[in-house]
Each structure stands twice: as C-alpha cells, then as structure tokens.
Design a protein around this motif. Structure first.
Motif, PDB file in Angstrom:
ATOM      1  N   GLN A  88     -13.740  54.728 -17.007  1.00  0.00           N
ATOM      2  CA  GLN A  88     -14.786  55.632 -16.532  1.00  0.00           C
ATOM      3  C   GLN A  88     -14.678  57.047 -17.087  1.00  0.00           C
ATOM      4  OE1 GLN A  88     -14.463  55.303 -12.231  1.00  0.00           O
ATOM      5  NE2 GLN A  88     -15.983  53.656 -12.195  1.00  0.00           N
ATOM      6  N   VAL A  89     -15.842  57.635 -17.318  1.00  0.00           N
ATOM      7  CA  VAL A  89     -15.967  59.064 -17.602  1.00  0.00           C
ATOM      8  C   VAL A  89     -17.022  59.636 -16.668  1.00  0.00           C
ATOM      9  CG1 VAL A  89     -15.256  58.949 -20.034  1.00  0.00           C
ATOM     10  CG2 VAL A  89     -17.663  58.641 -19.429  1.00  0.00           C
ATOM     11  N   THR A  90     -16.845  60.885 -16.266  1.00  0.00           N
ATOM     12  CA  THR A  90     -17.807  61.534 -15.371  1.00  0.00           C
ATOM     13  C   THR A  90     -18.185  62.892 -15.930  1.00  0.00           C
ATOM     14  OG1 THR A  90     -16.952  60.391 -13.412  1.00  0.00           O
ATOM     15  CG2 THR A  90     -18.221  62.404 -13.038  1.00  0.00           C
ATOM     16  N   PHE A  91     -19.476  63.160 -15.973  1.00  0.00           N
ATOM     17  CA  PHE A  91     -19.986  64.443 -16.439  1.00  0.00           C
ATOM     18  C   PHE A  91     -20.788  65.104 -15.318  1.00  0.00           C
ATOM     19  CE2 PHE A  91     -19.598  61.868 -20.276  1.00  0.00           C
ATOM     20  CZ  PHE A  91     -19.006  62.741 -21.187  1.00  0.00           C
ATOM     21  N   THR A  92     -20.649  66.410 -15.202  1.00  0.00           N
ATOM     22  CA  THR A  92     -21.521  67.204 -14.337  1.00  0.00           C
ATOM     23  C   THR A  92     -22.526  67.909 -15.232  1.00  0.00           C
ATOM     24  OG1 THR A  92     -19.764  67.558 -12.721  1.00  0.00           O
ATOM     25  CG2 THR A  92     -21.654  69.046 -12.622  1.00  0.00           C
TER      26      THR A  92
END
Length: 311
Positions: A202-206
């Motif tokens: 997983q990767v998460t971006f705001t």
C-alpha cells in the motif's frame, strides 16, 4: 431387430398357456428393474461430475498483454486486462488498462513549460512524499481544494494477488482549476509525489479532488515502478494508467463554484463513455480504475483501490 421380425415374435408368443405368460411377464419385469438401476447409476455419476466441475476451489489467472505506440506526446495503447480469481470465483485483482501519461507527466518524457524548474520531477529531491499538496521546488505554496486521502494497494495479478512491497507509485493530477503544475503553472510543483509500497503493498497520498478541465472526464494519473531507484531515475515504469473520480463525488465537489470554478459546467459535458481515455475500457478495468470513495465535501474524502500488476 427389424420391424418384420419383431412382429413375427409378437405373433408367435401368443396362445402358449398361462405358465408361459407368467414366466414371460416376470422376465420383462426383471429386465425393466435392471434398466432402472442402470439409469439411476448413470444419473448419479453425471450429477457428481457436474458438482466436481464447479468453481468451489482453485485459482484462475489470465495474463495481460499490451502494446503501446507513441508519437510526440500522444500515446495509443492496446491492452488486455489480467484478472485473478480466488476460490468461489470472485474477482480479486485486475490490471488496469495502460493509458497515456498525457501531456503533463513531468517524468522526463517530454518538456515542461518555459520557465519551469524541471521537466522531470522524479529526479528532484523532495518528490518522495505522502502529502502532495505543497510545492516542493522553489516555494511552499499549498494547493487548495476538497481534501482527498487515497490509498492504492499494489498486488501481483499473476501470484494470487500477493502484495508487492517495495514498489514505487508516482501520482499526479491537475489542481482545482484544471491546471497542471510545471506546465500550465510553470512555477508551481504541487500535486505530484512518489510513495513506496509497504509490506501490504500500500501507498497513501494526501491531496485534493482534482478539478475538471474541458474535454476530459475528471481523473488522476499514476505510474508504477518496481523500485524507488527506478522511479527516481524517471525510467522503467511497469504500468502507466489513470484513475477516474466517481460521478457522485464530482457533482458534490463541483457544486462549490467558488472553490472549483468552471468544473461543474465542464463536467456536465463529459462522461466516462464519451471520454477519449476511459471510453474504450472494459467494465473490469474501469472497476479498478475508479476508486471507492467515502466521506463528504465538508469532512474530506478517502478513496481506495487495488491495482494488479502482471509481474
């Protein structure tokens, strides 16, 4: 037996007495019973075979194939999706359609606008970040808009959808007015960033919900690399694709004409089916290329999707 001989037998069996008739009847009854037993046995075997051919177990994987031709900044791609199914036959992961990086990738494949500090943001220090709203070159200006936190899960479509750790994802998109940093806005570098997948893939971006510009359905771009080293060299992407913003989210966000000027009217003239990028994709491809959103304009949105890679 011919029709004629069968008729002769029928005539010859008459008038031979009661004992003969009883014996003949008993033989016929036994023959019928054996036939019924054989029929029942055959039916049971057929039923068990049918049950055994169901999708109650096993894993099915189909590979993807694709070809891309590029002329200038326009890329035309033909892609077959990969779908993995687990026990029960449910779709677990799909490889998105390979799409053009478009005219504003800043990944070194074309030249940014005159006055832009770079044409390859991937090689610039600071590109690896989770919050992609601020500029990371020359200034600290922050892109404004409805907040969006998006998580992409990268998995191996050819290995039971196992998570791919250590892969790098480059995400970029336009701002609330439909403009791209380093191109429409040469002095800005916001809304671009790279993250590395964790053990869960997983990767998460705001970021923010992108605006809508004329001629395109609202979207985000992304590239997947097999390592951070490959990503920051600006080469060797294993997938280039796009994500569509759900129509209900677009309608809610673009209702604020002050924050998203002109997006509502532009959005009214486009659709997924008429879009030049999304319009020819399969339903399975669009399912993975349209993240699941939750939240609201006031509270912000979260979005998730699982991206299959044909490793």
């Amino acid at each position: 037996m011919t029709v004629e001989s069968h008729a002769l037998n029928e005539v010859g069996d008459h008038d031979l007495g009661l004992a003969h008739d009883l014996k003949t009847m008993e033989a016929q009854i036994m023959a019928r019973r054996r036939a019924l037993v054989l029929m029942a046995s055959a039916g049971t075997v057929g039923f068990l075979a049918a049950c055994g051919s169901g999708s109650s177990g096993g894993t099915t994987t189909t590979s993807s194939t694709g070809s891309t031709s590029t002329t200038g900044s326009t890329s035309t791609t033909s892609t077959t999706s990969t779908t993995s199914t687990t026990s029960g036959g449910s779709t677990a992961c799909t490889v998105p359609a390979t799409e053009t990086a478009g005219p504003y990738p800043a990944d070194g494949t074309n030249t940014a606008a005159a006055g832009a500090p770079t044409s390859n943001a991937l090689t610039v220090s600071g590109i690896v970040r989770s919050d992609i709203r601020p500029n990371f070159i020359s200034s600290t200006t922050v892109a404004t808009g409805t907040v969006l936190t998006i998580t992409l899960t990268v998995v191996n479509a050819n290995a039971a959808c196992a998570p791919l750790a250590g892969y790098a994802v480059y995400l970029w998109h336009c701002d609330r007015s439909g403009a791209y940093s380093l191109y429409d806005l040469p002095t800005q570098s916001y809304l671009r960033g790279v993250q590395v997948t964790n053990a869960s893939g997983q990767v998460t971006f705001t970021t923010i919900v992108p605006g809508c510009y004329a001629g395109r359905y609202p979207h985000m771009h992304f590239e997947v690399f097999s390592s951070l080293a490959n990503a920051t060299s600006g080469r060797f992407a294993v997938l280039t694709s796009q994500l569509a913003i759900p129509a209900a989210v677009c309608s809610a966000v673009y209702a604020d004409a002050t924050l998203y000027p002109n997006s509502a009217s532009r959005f009214a003239s486009v659709s997924l089916t008429s879009d030049g990028i999304f319009g020819d994709n399969s339903s399975a491809q669009m399912a993975v290329m349209t993240p699941t959103f939750s939240g609201s304009v006031a509270a912000g949105y979260t979005a998730t999707t699982t991206v299959g890679i044909a490793v």
